[in-house]
Design a protein around this motif. Structure first.
Motif, mmCIF file in Angstrom:
data_model
loop_
_atom_site.group_PDB
_atom_site.id
_atom_site.type_symbol
_atom_site.label_atom_id
_atom_site.label_comp_id
_atom_site.label_asym_id
_atom_site.label_seq_id
_atom_site.Cartn_x
_atom_site.Cartn_y
_atom_site.Cartn_z
ATOM 1 N N LYS A 123 -12.233 -5.125 -9.333
ATOM 2 C CA LYS A 123 -10.776 -5.257 -8.432
ATOM 3 C C LYS A 123 -9.724 -5.356 -9.442
ATOM 4 O O LYS A 123 -8.707 -4.894 -9.148
ATOM 5 N N SER A 124 -9.790 -6.056 -10.336
ATOM 6 C CA SER A 124 -8.388 -6.639 -11.252
ATOM 7 C C SER A 124 -8.506 -5.683 -12.465
ATOM 8 O O SER A 124 -7.070 -5.716 -13.124
ATOM 9 N N ASN A 138 -7.560 -2.543 -14.742
ATOM 10 C CA ASN A 138 -7.031 -1.381 -14.756
ATOM 11 C C ASN A 138 -7.793 -0.079 -15.123
ATOM 12 O O ASN A 138 -8.533 -0.208 -16.153
ATOM 13 N N ARG A 139 -7.726 0.965 -14.341
ATOM 14 C CA ARG A 139 -8.713 2.146 -14.542
ATOM 15 C C ARG A 139 -7.968 2.884 -15.901
ATOM 16 O O ARG A 139 -6.912 3.233 -16.014
ATOM 17 N N TYR A 166 5.556 -2.050 -12.691
ATOM 18 C CA TYR A 166 4.088 -2.722 -12.119
ATOM 19 C C TYR A 166 4.403 -3.247 -10.888
ATOM 20 O O TYR A 166 5.470 -3.429 -10.354
ATOM 21 N N ARG A 167 3.255 -3.199 -10.126
ATOM 22 C CA ARG A 167 3.320 -3.831 -8.705
ATOM 23 C C ARG A 167 2.052 -4.852 -8.547
ATOM 24 O O ARG A 167 0.803 -4.425 -9.224
ATOM 25 N N ASN A 176 -0.661 -5.974 -6.149
ATOM 26 C CA ASN A 176 -1.090 -5.543 -4.910
ATOM 27 C C ASN A 176 -1.241 -6.768 -4.129
ATOM 28 O O ASN A 176 -1.541 -7.861 -4.460
ATOM 29 N N ILE A 186 -4.799 -8.415 -9.725
ATOM 30 C CA ILE A 186 -4.865 -7.028 -9.687
ATOM 31 C C ILE A 186 -3.424 -6.477 -9.548
ATOM 32 O O ILE A 186 -2.663 -6.679 -8.752
ATOM 33 N N GLU A 205 -0.980 -3.309 -10.817
ATOM 34 C CA GLU A 205 -1.097 -1.940 -11.148
ATOM 35 C C GLU A 205 0.202 -1.328 -11.658
ATOM 36 O O GLU A 205 1.137 -1.618 -11.283
ATOM 37 N N GLU A 206 0.007 -0.503 -12.875
ATOM 38 C CA GLU A 206 1.028 0.173 -13.455
ATOM 39 C C GLU A 206 1.568 1.601 -12.572
ATOM 40 O O GLU A 206 0.861 2.162 -12.344
ATOM 41 N N GLN A 207 2.637 1.466 -12.475
ATOM 42 C CA GLN A 207 3.398 2.562 -11.782
ATOM 43 C C GLN A 207 4.053 3.555 -12.584
ATOM 44 O O GLN A 207 4.706 3.167 -13.424
ATOM 45 N N SER A 222 -4.095 4.204 -18.712
ATOM 46 C CA SER A 222 -4.358 4.176 -17.065
ATOM 47 C C SER A 222 -3.559 5.013 -16.470
ATOM 48 O O SER A 222 -3.789 5.166 -15.160
#
Length: 791
Positions: free
Chosen positions: A42-43, A45-46, A110-111, A113, A124, A126-128, A258
């Motif tokens: 979950k934490s 980054n893909r 970044y956000r 979640n 967790i 996530e880069e935007q 990512s």
């Protein structure tokens, strides 16, 4: 041989039993491992993988091909490119920097979640990219705080709260991409308005609301202003370049990231920058050639105009229209010599120009090759090509090597050697040109001396004509070469080509594969407790069963005594259908069976150390013998630590010590017990000289008398690991029982009794394992199913 092989076999069933008995460890570690895997999945980054392909030309295309057609490179053959050097250039920090300057990665969004895992800390994240609810527009003319997180909280009325809390924050200049200073600590919180610029002494930017963004609820947003060094380092760490096959000129580029859109954009920008850089280097070489020729043409333009005007004026003033045949021959020779002098002078000027560039510190790789100006010098051409090749190799090595690298030092030596050879060759050419000019001048002087004999007007006319023709030929030669150089520059193309633009090459993330991670976590969750059990079992040096005894001693095994309640001292009497009572029956029957052919009366029971159940075994085995109808007497020979009072309602006012020292009658020291056929002789008052008492002849008389009156005489002896009484009593015993306690007695404690047995100093000895829990051992695990037969 079979026995040895069997000893080295792995008892799989035994290990499975041990694992099963600790099932709770496997469950606990499996749950912990799976929980950790869930948090990781979950934490994390893909990260995806991207690929592209690039073709390296064969250096026979573009301007080089045009120059070959124009015979500009007749004196040399280009060397083939080295793939390793090109890979080094492609992966170099300078090339990555050029690519990043063509894309806008200066701000990362970044956000965090809104997930339960983020309650305690930000796991967790996530880069935007083009999906953040705001856009940061930097003022690159102003210094900025880089590589630090700016937290954004969107407020009503088109406002936002900007928070920064970080240590060792760099103040960065985007103009020249340098770090000005590091601030030890930076902390502030401000409420600003979207669309309005913000500026202070540390930073300057404007935040604008994005028209399209991801409206999924988030715990918080933040952005990071990236320095060029951090961007280059990040992209270099994920970039990999290699040829498709050995000796192949097609390079495969791969990168990981990512954000697919960002990585594809970067790979394409990198290939474009590499191709553009190659073309720019070739164009720069052509432009330098044109600049050199243009300077020479500008110098000759006025001279040509003046020479033609002087010739025309002289003809008009002196009315001269023709020259005699003899004069023509002389003038023709003179003209040829003047042309030869012009050629030699031009060459000398060019050599001096190149030498001046080198000695004034110009980059050798940018110096114009002599063949471009039409001067054929194979040695000098070869040296320039060799120097260019060495500089390429140096650029390739500098990607991953430091200045102390031996290969770089060797290349530096070769470069300096080649440079010195070029300088020496140029000086030799200049000296050669000077000698040639002197020779031509002597020949011209000779012809001019012949012409001096002609009429002054004719000689003057010849001089003007020769001067005009000389300048005209030199001017035409330069115009021709300029046209050739212009054609070469106009047809200049790069021999590098993008074959495949960047694409996503992985079907999914390469770092997070949930099914595989969960499977691996489960395997780890099973391996850890299994390893712990194996290590603890190997570290546990206690005796755990019959198989352990078989590996450390050759003493025959008599039986096991089941585990029971510590409060039930007389288990044989109080609970005759219990597992303990059945154990003693089994020991009694085995003993009688093994000693059936001998008339044994005296049974000695001992152990290694205190606490192994020696007295418990003596009392219950004596009770079992008595309950089987045999008259039995139990002697407490351990006069240092009497314990019979815990088992029987007896006293120590008179006992073995009293009999041996005071000469009391036997009837006064023998005490009846509540068990029929069982009498006991307690230790009596504790003496100071227990060993000396047992060595008295009265002890032998006592044993002989008891053997006549009882069926069995059981002697509870002190542990052999503590005191020596057992070795004194050993001579009276017909059979010996050695008690070891399950998971209590260590294997090294049996060394002493092993030595006695192997040296045959002790006879008829048997091993008994006490306090064995059937449910906690594989060897006797089947007996736990016999609970129906026990009460």
């Amino acid at each position: 041989m079979k026995k040895q092989n069997k000893e080295h076999e792995i008892d799989i069933k035994s290990w499975l039993f041990k694992f099963r008995s600790k099932w709770y460890l496997f469950l606990a570690f499996s749950l912990i491992s799976l929980a950790a895997a869930y948090v990781y999945v979950k934490s994390s980054n893909r990260v995806y993988e991207f690929s592209a392909t690039l073709l390296l030309g064969d250096q026979h295309t573009g301007s080089k091909k045009a120059q070959e057609l124009l015979n500009l490179l007749e004196g040399s053959q280009p060397k083939g490119i080295k793939v390793e050097d090109e890979i080094g250039l492609l992966m170099s920090a300078d090339m990555v920097k050029k690519a990043l300057q063509n894309v806008d990665f200066s701000v990362s969004y970044y956000r965090v979640n809104d997930h339960w895992l983020n309650k305690a800390t930000d796991l967790i994240v996530e880069e935007q990219y083009k999906s953040a609810p705001y856009i940061v527009k930097l003022d690159t003319s102003h210094q900025q705080l880089v590589d630090a997180p700016f937290e954004i909280r969107i407020l009503p009325d088109n406002k936002y709260e900007l928070t920064l809390k970080a240590k060792d924050v760099a103040r960065y200049n985007f103009k020249n991409h340098t770090t000005l200073e590091y601030l030890p600590e930076m902390e502030f919180k401000k409420v600003l308005e979207f669309g309005k610029p913000y500026q202070d002494k540390y930073m300057s930017f404007t935040l604008e609301r994005a028209k399209e963004f991801d409206e999924t609820p988030a715990k918080k947003f933040y952005f990071v202003i990236n320095s060029m060094d951090s961007q280059v380092g990040q992209q270099q760490s994920s970039l990999w370049v290699q040829p498709l096959q050995r000796e192949s000129r097609v390079l495969a580029l791969s990168s990981k990231g990512s954000i697919p859109e960002k990585q594809i954009l970067f790979l394409n920008a990198l290939m474009d920058a590499y191709v553009a850089n190659d073309l720019e280097e070739k164009n720069q070489n052509g432009r330098k050639t044109l600049d050199f020729i243009d300077k020479q043409i500008a110098t000759l333009t006025d001279s040509l105009k003046q020479s033609k005007q002087a010739l025309s004026s002289y003809r008009s003033a002196n009315r001269i229209s023709d020259i005699g045949m003899q004069s023509n021959i002389s003038f023709e020779k003179l003209s040829q010599l003047e042309a030869e002098k012009s050629k030699i002078s031009t060459d000398r000027i060019y050599y001096e120009n190149i030498l001046d560039q080198i000695q004034n510190g110009s980059e050798l790789t940018q110096a114009v090759s002599p063949t471009v100006a039409g001067i054929q010098n194979p040695i000098l051409n070869s040296l320039f090509l060799e120097l260019s090749e060495l500089n390429k190799q140096k650029a390739g090595y500098k990607v991953n090597a430091t200045s102390d690298n031996p290969m770089l030092q060797v290349l530096e030596g070769k470069i300096n050697s080649t440079r010195n050879a070029i300088v020496a060759n140029l000086k030799n050419q200049i000296r050669s040109s000077d000698i040639s000019l002197q020779d031509v001048d002597r020949r011209i002087a000779r012809i001019e001396g012949d012409l001096a004999k002609q009429p002054e007007q004719e000689r003057r006319l010849t001089d003007l004509q020769s001067q005009s023709e000389f300048i005209d030929k030199k001017y035409s030669f330069l115009l021709e070469k300029r046209a050739d150089a212009a054609i070469a520059l106009a047809t200049n193309t790069t021999d590098k080509k993008v074959v495949d633009r960047a694409t996503l090459s992985s079907a999914g993330p390469v770092n997070v594969k949930p099914n595989m991670i969960y499977m691996l976590a489960l395997i780890i969750g099973l391996i850890i407790p299994a390893a712990m059990i194996v290590l603890m079992d190997k570290a546990d040096d206690t005796i755990k069963g019959k198989s352990d005894l078989a590996t450390i001693t050759k003493i025959p095994f008599l039986g096991v005594i089941a585990h029971g309640s510590k409060s039930d001292k007389l288990a044989v009497k109080n609970n005759p259908r219990s597992a303990i009572a059945e154990s003693f029956r089994s020991v009694r029957i085995n003993l009688q069976y093994l000693m059936a052919e001998s008339n044994f009366k005296v049974i000695g029971i001992t152990s290694s150390i205190s606490g192994e159940g020696k007295t418990f075994t003596s009392v219950n085995l004596s009770s079992e013998l008595a309950m089987s109808g045999k008259r039995t007497v139990l002697i407490e020979s351990d006069m240092r630590k009497p314990t019979f009072g815990k088992y029987f309602n007896t006293h120590n006012a008179a006992g073995l010590s009293s009999y041996l020292t005071q000469g009391l009658p036997l009837d006064e020291v023998i005490q009846k017990t509540e068990i029929e056929n069982l009498d006991v002789i307690s230790c009596g008052p504790i003496p100071d000289n227990a060993i000396q008492l047992l060595e008295l002849s009265k002890m032998t008389e006592l044993i002989e008398r008891l053997k006549q009156e009882y069926d069995y005489v059981v002697i509870d002896t002190p542990p052999i690991g503590f005191v020596s009484e057992y070795f004194i009593l050993m001579k009276h015993m017909d059979t010996n029982i050695y008690v070891v306690k399950h998971k209590y007695t260590t294997k090294d404690l049996l060394d002493q009794v092993n030595e006695l047995y192997l040296s045959r100093k002790i006879k008829n000895i048997y091993m008994v394992i006490n306090d064995l829990d059937y449910s906690n051992t594989y060897e006797y695990g089947y007996k736990k199913k016999a609970s129906y037969y026990y009460v």
